[in-house]
Structure formats: structure tokens, C-alpha cells
Design an enzyme around this catalytic site. Structure first.
Site, PDB file in Angstrom:
ATOM      1  N   ASN A  61       1.166  -2.553   5.377  1.00 15.90           N
ATOM      2  CA  ASN A  61       0.601  -1.300   5.452  1.00 15.90           C
ATOM      3  C   ASN A  61      -0.760  -0.842   4.716  1.00 15.90           C
ATOM      4  O   ASN A  61      -1.880  -0.264   5.073  1.00 15.90           O
ATOM      5  CB  ASN A  61       1.323  -0.085   5.153  1.00 15.90           C
ATOM      6  CG  ASN A  61       0.794   1.202   4.931  1.00 15.90           C
ATOM      7  OD1 ASN A  61       0.290   1.904   6.094  1.00 15.90           O
ATOM      8  ND2 ASN A  61       0.474   1.597   3.745  1.00 15.90           N
TER       9      ASN A  61
ATOM     10  N   VAL B   2      -2.873  -7.880  -1.421  1.00 10.03           N
ATOM     11  CA  VAL B   2      -2.579  -8.616  -0.359  1.00 10.03           C
ATOM     12  C   VAL B   2      -3.424  -9.385  -0.068  1.00 10.03           C
ATOM     13  O   VAL B   2      -3.419 -10.309   0.828  1.00 10.03           O
ATOM     14  CB  VAL B   2      -2.394  -7.447   0.725  1.00 10.03           C
ATOM     15  CG1 VAL B   2      -1.152  -6.667   0.530  1.00 10.03           C
ATOM     16  CG2 VAL B   2      -3.839  -6.519   1.048  1.00 10.03           C
TER      17      VAL B   2
ATOM     18  N   GLY C 287       0.666  -1.193   0.036  1.00  8.32           N
ATOM     19  CA  GLY C 287       0.075   0.104   0.002  1.00  8.32           C
ATOM     20  C   GLY C 287       0.892   1.311   0.009  1.00  8.32           C
ATOM     21  O   GLY C 287       0.542   2.162   0.662  1.00  8.32           O
ATOM     22  N   ALA C 288       1.732   1.314  -0.807  1.00  5.53           N
ATOM     23  CA  ALA C 288       2.869   2.275  -0.762  1.00  5.53           C
ATOM     24  C   ALA C 288       2.565   3.402  -1.938  1.00  5.53           C
ATOM     25  O   ALA C 288       3.537   4.242  -2.115  1.00  5.53           O
ATOM     26  CB  ALA C 288       4.390   1.806  -0.774  1.00  5.53           C
ATOM     27  N   SER C 289       1.644   3.107  -2.521  1.00  7.22           N
ATOM     28  CA  SER C 289       1.615   3.801  -4.127  1.00  7.22           C
ATOM     29  C   SER C 289       1.138   5.261  -3.635  1.00  7.22           C
ATOM     30  O   SER C 289       1.256   6.446  -4.375  1.00  7.22           O
ATOM     31  CB  SER C 289       0.689   3.357  -4.980  1.00  7.22           C
ATOM     32  OG  SER C 289      -0.443   2.806  -4.371  1.00  7.22           O
TER      33      SER C 289
ATOM     34  N   TYR D 298     -13.624  -1.889  10.275  1.00 10.44           N
ATOM     35  CA  TYR D 298     -12.522  -1.507  10.177  1.00 10.44           C
ATOM     36  C   TYR D 298     -11.631  -1.588  11.543  1.00 10.44           C
ATOM     37  O   TYR D 298     -10.906  -2.081  11.651  1.00 10.44           O
ATOM     38  CB  TYR D 298     -12.411  -0.002   9.574  1.00 10.44           C
ATOM     39  CG  TYR D 298     -11.003   0.807   9.682  1.00 10.44           C
ATOM     40  CD1 TYR D 298     -10.266   0.289   8.776  1.00 10.44           C
ATOM     41  CD2 TYR D 298     -10.844   1.663  10.495  1.00 10.44           C
ATOM     42  CE1 TYR D 298      -8.964   1.132   8.907  1.00 10.44           C
ATOM     43  CE2 TYR D 298      -9.843   2.278  10.733  1.00 10.44           C
ATOM     44  CZ  TYR D 298      -8.874   2.011   9.811  1.00 10.44           C
ATOM     45  OH  TYR D 298      -7.456   2.664   9.662  1.00 10.44           O
TER      46      TYR D 298
ATOM     47  N   SER E 196      -3.967   1.072  13.594  1.00  6.49           N
ATOM     48  CA  SER E 196      -4.962   2.494  13.660  1.00  6.49           C
ATOM     49  C   SER E 196      -5.001   2.721  15.296  1.00  6.49           C
ATOM     50  O   SER E 196      -5.167   1.697  16.131  1.00  6.49           O
ATOM     51  CB  SER E 196      -6.055   2.556  13.051  1.00  6.49           C
ATOM     52  OG  SER E 196      -6.728   3.572  13.242  1.00  6.49           O
TER      53      SER E 196
ATOM     54  N   ALA F  59     -12.315  -3.337  13.838  1.00  2.24           N
ATOM     55  CA  ALA F  59     -12.256  -4.996  14.253  1.00  2.24           C
ATOM     56  C   ALA F  59     -10.951  -5.563  13.779  1.00  2.24           C
ATOM     57  O   ALA F  59     -10.077  -6.425  14.248  1.00  2.24           O
ATOM     58  CB  ALA F  59     -13.435  -5.768  14.052  1.00  2.24           C
TER      59      ALA F  59
ATOM     60  N   ILE G  29      -4.159  11.340   9.844  1.00  2.33           N
ATOM     61  CA  ILE G  29      -3.010  11.604   8.914  1.00  2.33           C
ATOM     62  C   ILE G  29      -3.384  12.251   7.887  1.00  2.33           C
ATOM     63  O   ILE G  29      -4.345  11.766   7.090  1.00  2.33           O
ATOM     64  CB  ILE G  29      -2.097  10.430   8.806  1.00  2.33           C
ATOM     65  CG1 ILE G  29      -1.794   9.649  10.226  1.00  2.33           C
ATOM     66  CG2 ILE G  29      -0.909  10.702   7.967  1.00  2.33           C
ATOM     67  CD1 ILE G  29      -0.948  10.517  11.110  1.00  2.33           C
TER      68      ILE G  29
HETATM   69  P1  NAP Z   1      -4.803   5.290   1.158  1.00  2.00           P
HETATM   70  O1  NAP Z   1      -4.424   6.615   1.174  1.00  2.00           O
HETATM   71  O2  NAP Z   1      -6.189   4.981   0.577  1.00  2.00           O
HETATM   72  O3  NAP Z   1      -3.845   4.074   0.630  1.00  2.00           O
HETATM   73  C1  NAP Z   1      -3.923   2.917   0.381  1.00  2.00           C
HETATM   74  C2  NAP Z   1      -2.861   2.164  -0.185  1.00  2.00           C
HETATM   75  O4  NAP Z   1      -3.076   0.859  -0.008  1.00  2.00           O
HETATM   76  C3  NAP Z   1      -2.927   2.414  -1.931  1.00  2.00           C
HETATM   77  O5  NAP Z   1      -1.469   2.506  -2.002  1.00  2.00           O
HETATM   78  C4  NAP Z   1      -3.606   1.468  -2.545  1.00  2.00           C
HETATM   79  O6  NAP Z   1      -3.200   1.092  -3.879  1.00  2.00           O
HETATM   80  C5  NAP Z   1      -3.079   0.172  -1.606  1.00  2.00           C
HETATM   81  N1  NAP Z   1      -4.166  -1.193  -1.266  1.00  2.00           N
HETATM   82  C6  NAP Z   1      -5.515  -0.947  -1.029  1.00  2.00           C
HETATM   83  N2  NAP Z   1      -5.750  -2.221  -1.014  1.00  2.00           N
HETATM   84  C7  NAP Z   1      -4.898  -3.042  -1.447  1.00  2.00           C
HETATM   85  C8  NAP Z   1      -4.835  -4.316  -1.651  1.00  2.00           C
HETATM   86  N3  NAP Z   1      -5.776  -5.255  -1.589  1.00  2.00           N
HETATM   87  N4  NAP Z   1      -3.293  -4.937  -2.143  1.00  2.00           N
HETATM   88  C9  NAP Z   1      -2.192  -4.013  -2.268  1.00  2.00           C
HETATM   89  N5  NAP Z   1      -2.651  -2.940  -1.883  1.00  2.00           N
HETATM   90  C10 NAP Z   1      -3.555  -2.412  -1.378  1.00  2.00           C
HETATM   91  O7  NAP Z   1      -4.781   4.588   2.759  1.00  2.00           O
HETATM   92  P2  NAP Z   1      -4.075   5.293   3.751  1.00  2.00           P
HETATM   93  O8  NAP Z   1      -4.928   6.446   4.464  1.00  2.00           O
HETATM   94  O9  NAP Z   1      -2.892   5.801   3.503  1.00  2.00           O
HETATM   95  O10 NAP Z   1      -4.035   4.067   4.838  1.00  2.00           O
HETATM   96  C11 NAP Z   1      -2.878   3.368   4.921  1.00  2.00           C
HETATM   97  C12 NAP Z   1      -2.955   2.329   6.184  1.00  2.00           C
HETATM   98  O11 NAP Z   1      -2.815   3.332   7.353  1.00  2.00           O
HETATM   99  C13 NAP Z   1      -4.243   1.508   6.478  1.00  2.00           C
HETATM  100  O12 NAP Z   1      -3.850   0.278   7.036  1.00  2.00           O
HETATM  101  C14 NAP Z   1      -4.935   2.293   7.336  1.00  2.00           C
HETATM  102  O13 NAP Z   1      -5.986   1.383   7.860  1.00  2.00           O
HETATM  103  C15 NAP Z   1      -3.873   2.919   8.111  1.00  2.00           C
HETATM  104  N6  NAP Z   1      -4.345   4.253   8.755  1.00  2.00           N
HETATM  105  C16 NAP Z   1      -4.729   5.315   8.263  1.00  2.00           C
HETATM  106  C17 NAP Z   1      -5.155   6.488   8.902  1.00  2.00           C
HETATM  107  C18 NAP Z   1      -5.158   7.758   8.096  1.00  2.00           C
HETATM  108  O14 NAP Z   1      -5.290   8.893   8.737  1.00  2.00           O
HETATM  109  N7  NAP Z   1      -4.993   7.739   6.886  1.00  2.00           N
HETATM  110  C19 NAP Z   1      -5.208   6.516  10.164  1.00  2.00           C
HETATM  111  C20 NAP Z   1      -4.978   5.282  10.852  1.00  2.00           C
HETATM  112  C21 NAP Z   1      -4.706   4.236  10.257  1.00  2.00           C
HETATM  113  P3  NAP Z   1      -4.088   0.289  -4.722  1.00  2.00           P
HETATM  114  O15 NAP Z   1      -5.523   0.828  -4.780  1.00  2.00           O
HETATM  115  O16 NAP Z   1      -3.246   0.425  -5.968  1.00  2.00           O
HETATM  116  O17 NAP Z   1      -4.067  -1.166  -4.513  1.00  2.00           O
END
Ligand code: NAP
Length: 260
Positions: free
Chosen positions: A92, A66, A15-17, A158, A144, A160, A191
Site C-alpha cells: 500500500n 519499500v 504504509g500502515a502508519s 503518479y 488508484s 503512470a 479518500i
Molecule cells: P499517506 O497518508 O501519505 O500515507 C503514506 C504511508 O506510506 C505512510 O504510512 C508512510 O509512512 C508510508 N510510506 C511512504 N513512503 C514509504 C516508503 N518508501 N517505505 C515505506 N513506507 C512508506 O498516503 P495515503 O493517502 O494513505 O495513500 C496510501 C496509498 O493509497 C498510496 O499507494 C496511494 O497511491 C493510494 N491512494 C490514495 C488515495 C487517497 O485519496 N488518499 C487515493 C487513491 C490511491 P512513512 O512516511 O513513515 O514511511
């Protein structure tokens, strides 16, 4: 310097894109690691990797889901082929469709569990054979505050899944201890990601007001915590969590914030 030990290490970030994963990948690349930038969409993953390369780092994109174990095995092999092994896995990738329980379909529950919880297990499992070889492998899970510490309407599935990641971690770290592998988790608060920015300045201002430090976190804030847990110096820390939330979980009432 603390992060010297990351130089030349092979690091996978799922999830690094974009979002937090991109921030984690950038911080590792800045510290001399060779980073496999993983997402389902290859173009976006490669574009992110190119940004890190343009800044002087070593990185490349890889398409993998994943939720599919065969993809995770290919991902681990790709990192080993390109960068000589797998030293660090940052599990991630995650999704968070907000929907109340009453409106939620059973399929939506399954999708969130498949990506966030089973995806963590599958990515870790696929990397174990490579992490074992290093004698000091590192796994850093992005959980989270939502679930493990707090609640938010619309996120039963989420929450859970994010609490489940910590249950997984506490036994995984014991099973993998004999190989010198540590497993820890970072718990982000709110974030700023591309998705959040789309909600507008007023929304972001309101969210920041609930944080004692008075601002939302940057994706690199999570990256730096993940980087620390991946260092050689953090090698005696396993099965632990670091909350990175600007103090958000602390005020016991709105009045507590008002009196600051
Ligand atoms: P995001 O901006 O939506 O990015 C999600 C990333 O995961 C994208 O690179 C997406 O790329 C990839 N992804 C999604 N489903 C996937 C799959 N099945 N296989 C491989 N890659 C996948 O999300 P984010 O907000 O950065 O969140 C990242 C992590 O941080 C998550 O685990 C989330 O629960 C956690 N988190 C986020 C926050 C926040 O405030 N943003 C707070 C607490 C925790 P593709 O769509 O191309 O696959």
C-alpha cells in the site's frame, strides 16, 4: 462469517502508519489478524499498532523503506518471526507529490516510481518465499483510479506508477498461481486521510460534490475491500481490480451529476 478465515493470519501492510494503510491495518486487526504495521518512521508505525492493540487486536510496528529490497526482506522475516509466517501482503505504501510535467525534475519522477511501482515489486518479491508456504497466500495492491482510469494535472508520474502496478499485477498473478497465491488490486477514489483533512472543509465539500454517493470515502472503505480480497472465499479471484470510489468515475459530464 466471510472474514472468519482471516482470524490468526499474519498480515503485512506497508504504509500502515497513517492514511489508507492504517485503515486497512485496522480492519484486518478488527477481524482477528496479526498485523505488521510498516512505515519508515518507527514511532508512527508503533503508535498506530498500539491503537489496534488497545482495541483488542494483535499488531506491532516495523520500520522499513519499500524502495530498499534488504528492508523488504527484513520486513517479511519480522512478520514470520513474530506471527509465524506471511499469509497476506497489502502493498500500500505510496507517495503523490503534485507537480506538472513542465516543472517536474527527472529525480521526482524516479522517486515516485521507486516508491509506488518498484516498491510494490520489492515488497511482493520479498514475501513470496513465505506466501508460497501457506498454499493460499494473498497479495492486495493499493493502486488508484488516477492512472488506470482517470487523469489529473500534476500526476503524470503518479498515474503512470498506479497504472504500472496493474500491469505488474496481471503477470505476477500468473507467475504465482501455481502456489495458490492470488494478486488483486483496490483502486481508491478520493479518500479522507489526515493529509486531505488539512486542505479544509470547503475543499473537501467541493470534492464530495463530484461523487455520486455524495461523500468522500473513509480509509476503512478501502480496508473492507482489501479484507474481502484476502479471504479464503475470494480464492478464485486473481488479477482483478475493485474500484472503491462512490461512483466517482461514472458521470460522463458535470451535467450528468447535476441531473441526479
Ligand atoms: P499517506 O497518508 O501519505 O500515507 C503514506 C504511508 O506510506 C505512510 O504510512 C508512510 O509512512 C508510508 N510510506 C511512504 N513512503 C514509504 C516508503 N518508501 N517505505 C515505506 N513506507 C512508506 O498516503 P495515503 O493517502 O494513505 O495513500 C496510501 C496509498 O493509497 C498510496 O499507494 C496511494 O497511491 C493510494 N491512494 C490514495 C488515495 C487517497 O485519496 N488518499 C487515493 C487513491 C490511491 P512513512 O512516511 O513513515 O514511511
Amino acid at each position: 462469517m466471510l472474514a472468519e478465515s482471516l482470524k490468526g493470519k499474519s498480515v503485512i501492510v506497508t504504509g500502515a502508519s497513517k492514511g489508507i494503510g492504517k485503515g486497512i491495518a485496522r480492519v484486518f486487526a478488527q477481524h482477528g489478524a496479526k498485523v505488521l504495521v510498516v512505515g519508515r518512521d518507527l514511532k508512527t508505525a508503533e503508535a498506530a499498532a498500539q491503537e489496534f492493540v488497545a482495541a483488542g487486536g494483535t499488531a506491532s510496528g516495523f520500520s522499513a523503506d519499500v524502495t530498499k529490497f534488504a528492508d523488504m526482506e527484513k520486513m517479511a522475516k519480522a512478520a514470520a518471526d513474530r506471527y509465524g509466517g506471511v499469509d497476506v501482503l497489502c502493498a500500500n505504501a505510496g507517495m503523490f507529490p503534485q507537480v506538472t510535467m513542465e516543472e517536474m525534475s527527472p529525480e521526482t519522477w524516479d522517486d515516485v516510481m521507486a516508491t509506488n511501482l518498484k516498491g510494490t515489486f520489492l515488497s511482493v518479491k520479498a514475501c513470496i518465499p513465505y506466501l508460497k508456504k501457506t498454499g493460499e497466500g494473498r497479495i492486495v495492491i493499493t493502486s488508484s483510479i488516477t492512472g488506470p482510469v482517470t487523469g489529473f494535472p500534476g500526476w503524470t508520474h503518479y498515474g503512470a506508477s498506479k497504472a504500472g502496478q496493474l500491469g505488474f499485477m496481471r503477470t505476477a498473478c500468473m507467475e504465482l498461481a501455481k502456489y495458490g497465491i492470488t494478486v488483486n488490486a483496490v483502486l481508491p477514489g478520493n479518500i479522507v486521510t489526515e493529509g486531505l483533512q488539512g486542505l479544509g472543509a470547503d475543499y473537501m465539500k467541493g470534492m464530495a460534490a463530484a461523487v455520486p454517493l455524495g461523500k468522500l470515502g473513509a480509509v476503512e472503505d478501502i480496508g473492507h475491500a482489501a479484507l474481502f480480497l484476502a479471504t479464503r472465499e475470494a480464492g478464485y479471484i486473481t488479477g482483478q481490480t475493485i474500484i472503491v470510489d462512490g461512483g466517482q468515475i461514472l458521470p460522463e459530464s458535470p451535467d450528468a451529476l447535476a441531473q441526479m
